[in-house]
Design an enzyme around this catalytic site. Structure first.
Site, PDB file in Angstrom:
ATOM      1  N   ASP A  44      31.777  24.042  46.501  1.00  0.00           N
ATOM      2  CA  ASP A  44      32.087  23.382  45.233  1.00  0.00           C
ATOM      3  C   ASP A  44      31.743  24.289  44.056  1.00  0.00           C
ATOM      4  OD1 ASP A  44      32.930  21.389  43.568  1.00  0.00           O
ATOM      5  OD2 ASP A  44      31.194  20.088  43.865  1.00  0.00           O
ATOM      6  N   ARG A  48      34.301  25.296  37.700  1.00  0.00           N
ATOM      7  CA  ARG A  48      33.262  25.533  36.678  1.00  0.00           C
ATOM      8  C   ARG A  48      32.892  27.006  36.595  1.00  0.00           C
ATOM      9  NH1 ARG A  48      29.426  21.353  39.044  1.00  0.00           N
ATOM     10  NH2 ARG A  48      31.081  21.311  40.608  1.00  0.00           N
ATOM     11  N   HIS A  61      39.199  29.648  42.401  1.00  0.00           N
ATOM     12  CA  HIS A  61      39.565  29.447  43.813  1.00  0.00           C
ATOM     13  C   HIS A  61      39.771  30.794  44.514  1.00  0.00           C
ATOM     14  CE1 HIS A  61      39.631  25.258  43.083  1.00  0.00           C
ATOM     15  NE2 HIS A  61      40.752  25.238  42.378  1.00  0.00           N
ATOM     16  N   GLU A  91      41.686  13.887  49.104  1.00  0.00           N
ATOM     17  CA  GLU A  91      41.687  13.428  47.704  1.00  0.00           C
ATOM     18  C   GLU A  91      42.134  14.543  46.744  1.00  0.00           C
ATOM     19  OE1 GLU A  91      38.976  12.756  49.854  1.00  0.00           O
ATOM     20  OE2 GLU A  91      39.887  10.790  50.173  1.00  0.00           O
ATOM     21  N   ASN A  92      42.114  15.783  47.201  1.00  0.00           N
ATOM     22  CA  ASN A  92      42.448  16.911  46.313  1.00  0.00           C
ATOM     23  C   ASN A  92      43.927  16.938  45.896  1.00  0.00           C
ATOM     24  OD1 ASN A  92      40.072  19.258  47.806  1.00  0.00           O
ATOM     25  ND2 ASN A  92      39.861  17.987  45.992  1.00  0.00           N
ATOM     26  N   SER A 220      31.260  13.388  49.373  1.00  0.00           N
ATOM     27  CA  SER A 220      32.692  13.491  49.082  1.00  0.00           C
ATOM     28  C   SER A 220      33.564  13.332  50.333  1.00  0.00           C
ATOM     29  CB  SER A 220      33.003  14.817  48.377  1.00  0.00           C
ATOM     30  OG  SER A 220      32.258  14.938  47.197  1.00  0.00           O
ATOM     31  N   GLU A 231      20.522  18.350  58.502  1.00  0.00           N
ATOM     32  CA  GLU A 231      19.667  18.695  57.371  1.00  0.00           C
ATOM     33  C   GLU A 231      20.571  19.085  56.204  1.00  0.00           C
ATOM     34  OE1 GLU A 231      16.374  18.405  57.313  1.00  0.00           O
ATOM     35  OE2 GLU A 231      16.440  17.674  59.376  1.00  0.00           O
TER      36      GLU A 231
HETATM   37  C1  FPP Z   1      35.875  22.817  44.902  1.00  0.00           C
HETATM   38  O1  FPP Z   1      35.687  23.398  43.653  1.00  0.00           O
HETATM   39  C2  FPP Z   1      36.683  23.689  45.715  1.00  0.00           C
HETATM   40  C3  FPP Z   1      37.899  23.370  46.239  1.00  0.00           C
HETATM   41  C4  FPP Z   1      38.542  22.069  46.071  1.00  0.00           C
HETATM   42  C5  FPP Z   1      38.662  24.366  46.980  1.00  0.00           C
HETATM   43  C6  FPP Z   1      37.843  25.188  47.901  1.00  0.00           C
HETATM   44  C7  FPP Z   1      38.650  26.313  48.363  1.00  0.00           C
HETATM   45  C8  FPP Z   1      38.192  27.562  48.489  1.00  0.00           C
HETATM   46  C9  FPP Z   1      36.790  27.937  48.207  1.00  0.00           C
HETATM   47  C10 FPP Z   1      39.048  28.639  48.968  1.00  0.00           C
HETATM   48  C11 FPP Z   1      39.478  28.329  50.356  1.00  0.00           C
HETATM   49  C12 FPP Z   1      39.822  29.499  51.069  1.00  0.00           C
HETATM   50  C13 FPP Z   1      40.439  29.482  52.242  1.00  0.00           C
HETATM   51  C14 FPP Z   1      40.514  30.704  52.994  1.00  0.00           C
HETATM   52  C15 FPP Z   1      41.057  28.254  52.789  1.00  0.00           C
HETATM   53  P1  FPP Z   1      36.246  22.659  42.378  1.00  0.00           P
HETATM   54  O2  FPP Z   1      37.588  23.188  42.064  1.00  0.00           O
HETATM   55  O3  FPP Z   1      36.185  21.182  42.579  1.00  0.00           O
HETATM   56  O4  FPP Z   1      35.212  23.107  41.309  1.00  0.00           O
HETATM   57  P2  FPP Z   1      34.728  22.277  40.028  1.00  0.00           P
HETATM   58  O5  FPP Z   1      34.004  21.073  40.573  1.00  0.00           O
HETATM   59  O6  FPP Z   1      33.821  23.219  39.351  1.00  0.00           O
HETATM   60  O7  FPP Z   1      35.948  21.933  39.250  1.00  0.00           O
END
Ligand code: FPP
Length: 264
Positions: A44, A48, A61, A91-92, A220, A231
């Site tokens: 996460d 930000r 990302h 949910e994304n 989530s 843990e």
């Molecule tokens: C949450 O951060 C992150 C995600 C919803 C996407 C996670 C994906 C990656 C880290 C890359 C994945 C890579 C592969 C190889 C599949 P957010 O966008 O919710 O951050 P925020 O809460 O700060 O807005």
């Protein structure tokens, strides 16, 4: 093997430059006989992280993808057997279309760069989620990775993609109900194992350790059944800046905990 690798899976052991930064640890501080078998991560804070640098969210990302490589490599090196990464939740889809499209291209990009090295390093790629809901190009890339690494016997790199724990459990219930309705399953015979065998995580041990980055303290809809006795370790660090030393700090903290599973 692609020459565009993000850094190589196995780099030399990091020289211990002295005391670790707060919230981090060195690999040498870990007890090799008590490495968590399965580590699950809620990655996460990409958005930000980007915002704090005046960058668009997708840059967060993209840098999150680089952290995936870094952490998978470190996890493999210290002997973690299963690394589950929450890459996209059910949910994304509510996010802006352009961001969803970008996120759906990331597995493809990651695998086009890394699949060769994953194969060389005996890593088995798995996917956990509703694969039918993915765009064709994403599905094709992940299917290829799963197929080409299926016989690998090293670390399992398990991506939770289009994953939601409630969806997963509802589907497991439906599967059991169908078997019961056909007379193939006695409802009285249903055990935790019967239920688990219908989950998307079937065959994997439950996570020993859950890590969530970015300071948020919630699950989530992630592996609600499987995390019953895990843990938990939280850090304020945003996922794109999560390093090997943060992973080692989480493992070191895990090694200090007494797991009692409800006993004494
Ligand atoms: C949450 O951060 C992150 C995600 C919803 C996407 C996670 C994906 C990656 C880290 C890359 C994945 C890579 C592969 C190889 C599949 P957010 O966008 O919710 O951050 P925020 O809460 O700060 O807005």
């Amino acid at each position: 093997m692609s020459g565009r690798s993000i850094g190589g899976w196995f780099r030399g052991r990091r020289a211990n430059a002295g005391a670790s930064e707060p919230g981090t640890a060195d690999e040498s501080e870990l007890a090799p006989d008590n490495i968590p078998r399965h580590v699950a991560v809620i990655m996460d804070g990409n958005g930000r992280w980007a915002k704090s640098r005046g960058l668009p969210r997708i840059a967060g990302h993209h840098n999150g993808m680089k952290a995936v490589k870094r952490i998978a490599k470190a996890a493999d090196r210290i002997g973690i057997q299963v690394l589950t990464l929450y890459a996209f939740s059910t949910e994304n889809w509510k996010r802006p279309k352009a961001e969803v499209e970008f996120l759906m291209k990331l597995p493809e990009e990651f695998l086009s760069i890394e699949l060769g090295e994953l194969i060389e390093n005996n890593v088995q790629v798995r996917m956990m989620g509703n694969m039918e809901g993915l765009p064709g190009h994403t599905l094709a890339a992940v299917r290829e990775a799963v197929r080409r690494t299926a016989d690998n016997t090293g670390m399992i790199l398990n991506f939770a993609l289009n994953y939601g724990s409630r969806m997963e459990m509802m589907e497991a219930v439906r599967l059991l109900a169908r078997d019961a309705a056909r007379g193939e399953l006695d409802p009285e015979s249903i055990t935790e194992e019967t239920f688990e065998s219908r989950l998307l995580s079937a065959g994997l041990p439950d996570p020993d350790l859950l890590i969530r980055t970015s300071g948020e303290l919630r699950l989530s809809n992630f592996m609600l059944w499987q995390l019953a006795y895990s843990e938990f370790w939280f850090t304020d660090v945003y996922w794109p800046e999560f390093t090997e030393q943060h992973l080692f700090a989480a493992v070191r903290e895990y090694q200090r905990r007494a797991r009692r599973y409800g006993g004494l």
